[in-house]
Design a protein around this motif. Structure first.
Motif, PDB file in Angstrom:
ATOM      1  N   PRO A  29      36.333  41.872  40.620  1.00 25.42           N
ATOM      2  CA  PRO A  29      36.428  43.058  39.564  1.00 25.42           C
ATOM      3  C   PRO A  29      37.935  43.165  39.115  1.00 25.42           C
ATOM      4  CG  PRO A  29      36.041  44.002  41.703  1.00 25.42           C
ATOM      5  CD  PRO A  29      35.702  42.694  41.933  1.00 25.42           C
ATOM      6  N   ALA A  30      38.239  43.514  38.110  1.00 24.95           N
ATOM      7  CA  ALA A  30      39.493  43.815  37.648  1.00 24.95           C
ATOM      8  C   ALA A  30      40.142  44.747  38.323  1.00 24.95           C
ATOM      9  CB  ALA A  30      39.374  44.272  36.121  1.00 24.95           C
ATOM     10  N   GLY A  31      41.434  44.632  38.564  1.00 24.54           N
ATOM     11  CA  GLY A  31      42.428  45.447  39.295  1.00 24.54           C
ATOM     12  C   GLY A  31      42.779  46.759  38.572  1.00 24.54           C
ATOM     13  N   ALA A  32      43.518  47.650  39.397  1.00 25.78           N
ATOM     14  CA  ALA A  32      43.812  48.814  38.670  1.00 25.78           C
ATOM     15  C   ALA A  32      44.777  48.674  37.278  1.00 25.78           C
ATOM     16  CB  ALA A  32      44.797  49.556  39.798  1.00 25.78           C
ATOM     17  N   ARG A  33      44.833  49.541  36.598  1.00 24.49           N
ATOM     18  CA  ARG A  33      45.438  49.070  35.103  1.00 24.49           C
ATOM     19  C   ARG A  33      46.462  50.718  34.925  1.00 24.49           C
ATOM     20  NH1 ARG A  33      47.960  46.505  32.655  1.00 24.49           N
ATOM     21  NH2 ARG A  33      47.460  44.252  33.249  1.00 24.49           N
ATOM     22  N   PRO A  34      47.501  50.991  35.711  1.00 28.59           N
ATOM     23  CA  PRO A  34      48.092  52.104  35.554  1.00 28.59           C
ATOM     24  C   PRO A  34      48.939  52.187  34.150  1.00 28.59           C
ATOM     25  CG  PRO A  34      49.444  50.409  36.951  1.00 28.59           C
ATOM     26  CD  PRO A  34      47.961  49.966  36.695  1.00 28.59           C
TER      27      PRO A  34
ATOM     28  N   HIS B  48      36.786  50.276  41.913  1.00 28.07           N
ATOM     29  CA  HIS B  48      35.520  49.261  42.141  1.00 28.07           C
ATOM     30  C   HIS B  48      35.398  48.786  43.595  1.00 28.07           C
ATOM     31  CE1 HIS B  48      35.038  49.572  37.709  1.00 28.07           C
ATOM     32  NE2 HIS B  48      36.507  49.202  37.598  1.00 28.07           N
ATOM     33  N   TRP B  49      35.523  49.551  44.572  1.00 23.57           N
ATOM     34  CA  TRP B  49      35.648  49.248  45.890  1.00 23.57           C
ATOM     35  C   TRP B  49      34.431  48.547  46.153  1.00 23.57           C
ATOM     36  CZ3 TRP B  49      39.115  48.163  49.286  1.00 23.57           C
ATOM     37  CH2 TRP B  49      38.869  48.067  50.856  1.00 23.57           C
ATOM     38  N   GLU B  50      33.182  48.994  45.897  1.00 23.37           N
ATOM     39  CA  GLU B  50      31.930  48.339  46.353  1.00 23.37           C
ATOM     40  C   GLU B  50      31.936  47.090  45.643  1.00 23.37           C
ATOM     41  OE1 GLU B  50      30.354  49.400  48.672  1.00 23.37           O
ATOM     42  OE2 GLU B  50      29.000  48.036  48.632  1.00 23.37           O
ATOM     43  N   GLY B  56      34.339  39.970  48.018  1.00 27.39           N
ATOM     44  CA  GLY B  56      34.887  39.499  48.992  1.00 27.39           C
ATOM     45  C   GLY B  56      33.778  38.713  49.798  1.00 27.39           C
ATOM     46  N   ALA B  57      32.544  39.366  49.993  1.00 27.92           N
ATOM     47  CA  ALA B  57      31.615  38.631  50.665  1.00 27.92           C
ATOM     48  C   ALA B  57      31.038  37.715  50.112  1.00 27.92           C
ATOM     49  CB  ALA B  57      30.473  39.741  50.804  1.00 27.92           C
ATOM     50  N   ALA B  58      31.225  37.418  48.686  1.00 31.48           N
ATOM     51  CA  ALA B  58      30.627  36.273  47.952  1.00 31.48           C
ATOM     52  C   ALA B  58      31.635  34.935  48.303  1.00 31.48           C
ATOM     53  CB  ALA B  58      30.573  36.607  46.544  1.00 31.48           C
ATOM     54  N   VAL B  59      32.865  35.279  48.119  1.00 31.40           N
ATOM     55  CA  VAL B  59      33.880  34.318  48.410  1.00 31.40           C
ATOM     56  C   VAL B  59      33.625  33.618  49.621  1.00 31.40           C
ATOM     57  CG1 VAL B  59      36.298  33.722  48.946  1.00 31.40           C
ATOM     58  CG2 VAL B  59      35.894  35.264  46.728  1.00 31.40           C
ATOM     59  N   LYS B  60      33.435  34.470  51.005  1.00 35.98           N
ATOM     60  CA  LYS B  60      33.299  33.989  52.238  1.00 35.98           C
ATOM     61  C   LYS B  60      32.209  33.140  52.433  1.00 35.98           C
ATOM     62  CE  LYS B  60      35.702  34.769  55.392  1.00 35.98           C
ATOM     63  NZ  LYS B  60      37.089  33.850  55.862  1.00 35.98           N
ATOM     64  N   GLU B  61      31.075  33.735  51.713  1.00 30.33           N
ATOM     65  CA  GLU B  61      29.655  33.058  51.755  1.00 30.33           C
ATOM     66  C   GLU B  61      29.886  31.711  51.089  1.00 30.33           C
ATOM     67  OE1 GLU B  61      27.887  34.569  53.813  1.00 30.33           O
ATOM     68  OE2 GLU B  61      25.791  34.060  53.240  1.00 30.33           O
ATOM     69  N   ARG B  62      30.475  31.705  49.808  1.00 30.99           N
ATOM     70  CA  ARG B  62      30.428  30.296  49.309  1.00 30.99           C
ATOM     71  C   ARG B  62      31.557  29.481  50.188  1.00 30.99           C
ATOM     72  NH1 ARG B  62      32.666  27.423  44.763  1.00 30.99           N
ATOM     73  NH2 ARG B  62      34.797  27.749  44.746  1.00 30.99           N
ATOM     74  N   ALA B  63      32.343  29.802  50.665  1.00 30.35           N
ATOM     75  CA  ALA B  63      33.248  29.064  51.657  1.00 30.35           C
ATOM     76  C   ALA B  63      32.468  28.485  52.738  1.00 30.35           C
ATOM     77  CB  ALA B  63      34.412  29.917  52.076  1.00 30.35           C
ATOM     78  N   LEU B  64      31.355  29.345  53.397  1.00 27.70           N
ATOM     79  CA  LEU B  64      30.596  28.858  54.490  1.00 27.70           C
ATOM     80  C   LEU B  64      29.618  27.876  53.841  1.00 27.70           C
ATOM     81  CD1 LEU B  64      30.305  32.091  56.500  1.00 27.70           C
ATOM     82  CD2 LEU B  64      31.747  30.165  57.002  1.00 27.70           C
ATOM     83  N   PRO B 261      40.355  38.816  45.808  1.00 29.48           N
ATOM     84  CA  PRO B 261      39.613  40.077  46.424  1.00 29.48           C
ATOM     85  C   PRO B 261      39.971  40.177  47.947  1.00 29.48           C
ATOM     86  CG  PRO B 261      38.013  38.111  46.043  1.00 29.48           C
ATOM     87  CD  PRO B 261      39.419  37.911  45.387  1.00 29.48           C
ATOM     88  N   LEU B 262      40.245  39.250  48.522  1.00 35.04           N
ATOM     89  CA  LEU B 262      40.265  39.226  49.892  1.00 35.04           C
ATOM     90  C   LEU B 262      41.826  39.909  50.294  1.00 35.04           C
ATOM     91  CD1 LEU B 262      39.285  35.890  51.028  1.00 35.04           C
ATOM     92  CD2 LEU B 262      37.940  38.033  51.232  1.00 35.04           C
ATOM     93  N   LEU B 263      42.823  39.652  49.425  1.00 36.21           N
ATOM     94  CA  LEU B 263      44.012  40.179  49.797  1.00 36.21           C
ATOM     95  C   LEU B 263      43.932  41.765  49.384  1.00 36.21           C
ATOM     96  CD1 LEU B 263      46.553  37.400  48.627  1.00 36.21           C
ATOM     97  CD2 LEU B 263      46.060  38.118  51.020  1.00 36.21           C
ATOM     98  N   ARG B 264      43.021  41.981  48.462  1.00 40.11           N
ATOM     99  CA  ARG B 264      43.093  43.497  48.208  1.00 40.11           C
ATOM    100  C   ARG B 264      42.026  44.380  49.036  1.00 40.11           C
ATOM    101  NH1 ARG B 264      40.442  44.356  42.138  1.00 40.11           N
ATOM    102  NH2 ARG B 264      40.263  41.936  42.139  1.00 40.11           N
ATOM    103  N   LEU B 265      41.313  43.555  49.854  1.00 41.89           N
ATOM    104  CA  LEU B 265      40.367  44.386  50.912  1.00 41.89           C
ATOM    105  C   LEU B 265      40.866  44.487  52.191  1.00 41.89           C
ATOM    106  CD1 LEU B 265      37.018  42.352  50.007  1.00 41.89           C
ATOM    107  CD2 LEU B 265      37.289  44.790  49.862  1.00 41.89           C
TER     108      LEU B 265
END
Ligand code: SF4
Lengths: 205, 497
Positions: A29-34, B48-50, B56-64, B261-265
């Motif tokens: 998903p897209a990131g934050a947009r401050p 959009h945490w969920e 994040g799960a999809a990236v790691k799953e694809r990697a595996l 996504p991983l660096l954000r999570l």
């Protein structure tokens, strides 16, 4: 017996027999947009107990000089813009100084590659205006100049515009530890002071 | 306590000792509650945490799912950028590779970045046996190492130590291994951190060989990523002439863009920060900057065994954020040591059995039973799944592994208590008369116990179960008994006298 490489890859293949690979990356998903990314960045990096100064392009030299204690021994990377270097009293220019030599200077002044507003992060890709990795690591104080047009909104934009074949250093505040009873302490091994000079004027991206 | 997990007792016994340690429980409760609060605040900031978790799960799953291909590509890109790539089937092979590099450079010491993989393979001990000292440079790891202790948390390994203990360890041990602690050392965290800075700087400046793990390894570009806070990682990654990085094969990420996504999570889930203070990435050798000889050891050590388990495979998505530890009611009470492994908490309860195998005859009987006790070290409350940034369904894997433990012991001469209990339960539940008798019996036991005011300890095969658990006192009257007596009328139901 097969060599380790053959055997590990063989085990991987056997373990995944019947599993189809997923060929396409999944978009995140897209990131934050401050609204005001520069103000957001300044606020977020200050949140990490970095000192933040915002200034007009004409005042960069003065802002940088003001970030340095009187009499500090300062090192700069070879490609630091001349007008900034001119504001410093007799800085040492890095020409491959040893770590022990760097251990004897008090501060380093560098530019950066970009900055991330949402996370308060500065990213260095170690071009000549930022210097080798060790330069921003060993001295106790890092003064970093961030131009407004270098600030991106969030991590996806940063990852998208960085070159992974270069060594990169992402910095969010000064060095910190929370290992002793979870009390945050600034400055364990890296610089204990991060001083960010945000140069206004140019349009943010 | 000596610095090794080998020969640890099974979880119930280790947990019983840990539960008696009030200092430990206090430190842990404080630590986990603090980190939980910080995490919740910064996770709440992300819109959009969920969706981010799913990505994040999809990236790691694809990697595996494409692991063989990605590993081959990772090797190619690393070699193209001047790195030397080695493969290790197990811990001994990986340790020998690292020792060999150090020896070739005449190094009798290496500086280390905190790394779960090198702890897992017992690298420090293996190097010590070769006469090479491995210095941990993360503050917490250094406290653990100087205290001749074991790490108890993935993120804050010395969480079981308070500031007074740390001061005492520094005063007692620093002089033996380098620059002594200052004589006027207080127990202020800032003062202790400054002492660590001085002590380690001496080592950083002279080290020839650095050893690290990696949080991620990008197949497409050969880029390795280390995420940290203190700058000790940056020291180890840039000051030595030679760098050896030990990377579990599950750390692979297919492309550079998929790091996003991983660096954000990771930082938000781990330390409860928007971003950790330092992230370093490097791709092979960077001319005139940092180590000019770069090695990468790709480590299996049970990962392909875990990969072959279709349900358990998801555990390899783990990015070692430690969020699941901080929400686990079992971990919070017993601490990390009880799990007998460098991977404690909910993830350890599934990862260790998956890496070692259940009923596969690996290891001595004691460590086998240690590992096989871990799938039971959970209340299955599900909090770990809720919090996991890469959506590992830990409860699902726990249940799956429990069934494997029971299956593996069907033929045993002395069955496991769980198996016996289940067999007895099946027998009782299958027949209404037997169930009625059992309920009346339980009621009587309950009355007996209630009078003594203790919780019961089951006799016979159930004893192993109640050794480490409190059993709720059974109701004094069974539901059937109450129904027979009252015909279901609540007013006549009181029988508590
Ligand atoms: S299992 Fe999930 S929550 Fe636990 S450490 Fe791994 S990534 Fe974090």
């Amino acid at each position: 017996m097969a060599d380790a490489r053959t055997q590990v890859l063989g085990r991987v293949r056997a373990a995944l027999a019947g599993t189809a690979p997923d060929p396409e990356p999944v978009p995140a998903p897209a990131g934050a947009r401050p609204g005001d990314v520069v103000a957001h960045f300044a606020e977020r990096v200050a949140d990490y107990r970095a000192t933040v100064v915002r200034c007009a392009p004409a005042d960069v030299g003065a802002a940088v000089a003001g970030a340095l204690p009187a009499g500090a021994r300062v090192v700069v990377p070879p490609g630091l813009p001349e007008e900034i270097r001119a504001a410093l009293a007799d800085p040492l220019v890095d020409d491959g100084l040893s770590a022990a030599e760097l251990d004897r200077v008090d501060a380093v002044v560098t530019a950066c590659r970009l900055a991330i507003a949402e996370t308060g992060t500065i990213v260095l890709d170690h071009r000549p205006d930022q210097g080798r990795r060790v330069l921003t690591l060993v001295p106790d104080r890092h003064v970093c100049i961030v131009r407004a047009d270098q600030v991106v909104a969030d991590v996806p934009e940063a990852v998208g515009s960085l070159d992974p074949t270069r060594a990169l250093t992402w910095i969010s505040g000064p060095s910190a530890t929370s290992d002793i009873e979870l009390d945050r302490v600034e400055g364990v091994h890296g610089p204990r002071h991060l001083h960010v000079v945000v140069v206004e004027g140019a349009e943010p991206r | 306590m000596t610095g090794t997990f080998v020969g640890m007792p099974a979880f119930p016994a280790a947990a019983r000792d840990a539960l008696a340690d009030t200092q430990l429980r206090h430190n842990l409760a404080h630590a986990t509650a603090t980190i939980r609060g910080k995490r919740a605040a910064v996770v709440g900031e992300v819109e959009h945490w969920e969706a981010l978790r799913l990505a994040g799960a999809a990236v790691k799953e694809r990697a595996l799912h494409g692991l063989e291909d990605h590993l081959v590509r990772l090797e190619e890109s690393l070699v193209a950028r001047g790195a030397q790539v080695h493969w290790a089937r197990d811990a001994a092979e990986a340790n020998a590779l690292v020792a060999d590099v150090a020896r070739r450079h005449g190094a009798d010491e290496v500086v280390k970045v905190k790394s779960m993989a090198t702890q897992e393979i017992g690298l420090n001990e293996a190097l010590a046996a070769e006469g090479i000292a491995a210095w941990e440079t993360d503050l917490a790891e250094m406290i653990v190492q100087l205290g001749d202790d074991l790490p108890s948390h993935i993120l804050v390994p010395a969480i079981h130590r308070n500031r007074a203990e740390i001061r005492e360890i520094f005063l007692r041990r620093m002089a033996d291994v380098g620059r002594p602690a200052p004589a006027d050392l207080t127990d202020e965290p800032a003062v202790l951190a400054a002492a660590a800075r001085e002590h380690l700087r001496e080592k950083f400046l002279r080290a020839k060989v650095g050893v690290s793990g990696a949080n991620f390894a990008v197949a497409d570009t050969g880029t390795l990523v280390v995420v940290e806070s203190e700058g000790n990682g940056r020291m180890c990654l840039t000051l030595p002439e030679v760098l050896v990085t030990v990377v579990g094969i599950e750390k692979v990420v297919p492309t550079w863009a998929e790091l996003d996504p991983l660096l954000r999570l990771l930082p938000r889930s781990s330390t409860g920060e928007r971003m950790n203070p330092y992230t370093s990435t490097w791709t092979g050798v960077t001319p005139d900057d940092g180590p000019q000889e770069v090695h990468v050891v790709l480590l299996d050590n049970g990962r392909t065994r875990a990969l072959a388990d279709e349900v358990g495979r998801q555990a390899l998505r783990c990015i070692r954020c430690s969020a699941c530890l901080n929400v686990c009611p079992v971990y919070e009470r017993v601490g990390g040591h009880a799990y007998g492994s460098v991977y404690p908490g909910p993830i350890g309860a599934i990862l260790n059995p998956l890496l070692h195998g259940i009923g596969e005859g690996t290891g001595d009987p004691q460590s086998r039973s240690q590992v096989e006790s871990l799938p039971y070290a959970s209340s299955l409350c599900g909090a770990c799944f809720e919090v996991c940034p890469v959506r590992i369904d830990i409860p699902e894997v726990l249940v799956h592994l429990r069934s494997k433990v029971v299956d593996a012991h069907r033929g045993d001469r002395v069955p496991k208590p769980e198996a016996l209990a289940m067999r007895a339960a099946a027998h009782t539940l299958a027949d209404a008369k037997r169930l009625g008798r059992a309920e009346r019996l339980a009621g009587r036991v309950g009355r007996l116990v209630g009078r003594r005011g203790t919780t019961p300890r089951l006799p016979g095969p159930g004893a192993g179960w109640t050794d480490a658990r409190d059993l709720p006192t059974p109701a004094r009257e069974s539901f059937r008994g109450w129904w027979r007596r009252t015909g279901g009328r609540l007013d006549g139901g009181e029988n508590d006298g």
